[in-house]
Design a protein around this motif. Structure first.
Motif: not given
Length: 81
Positions: A74-75, A15-17, A7-10
């Motif tokens: 998590f990024e 930027t992603g998870t 998914t987008m966001g962290s």
């Protein structure tokens, strides 16, 4: 059964998870009941018809409710701004 997702966001500022959730044999029947299917074939037919984010979100939520194993990464944003 295993669901791999990205998914987008962290939470760590990246930027992603990435996640992976497994429903093992001991929780399989409970999972099917929550998804309102009787078996793997019905689940695959159901998922194959998914077109909306809400449908995938429900699947992810139910998988996490009955997971027997999971992994989440998590990024991280390492920029020194």
């Amino acid at each position: 059964m295993k669901l791999d997702g990205y998914t987008m966001g962290s939470l760590a500022g990246g930027t992603g998870t990435e996640c992976a959730h497994t429903v093992g044999a001991v929780k399989k029947d409970e999972f099917f009941k929550a998804m309102e299917v009787d078996n793997e074939d019905e689940l695959l037919l159901l998922v194959d018809a998914y077109k909306e984010v809400a449908e995938w979100s429900k699947l992810h939520l139910v998988m996490t409710d009955f997971q027997t194993d999971s992994f989440v990464w998590f990024e991280t944003d390492w920029d020194d701004k």
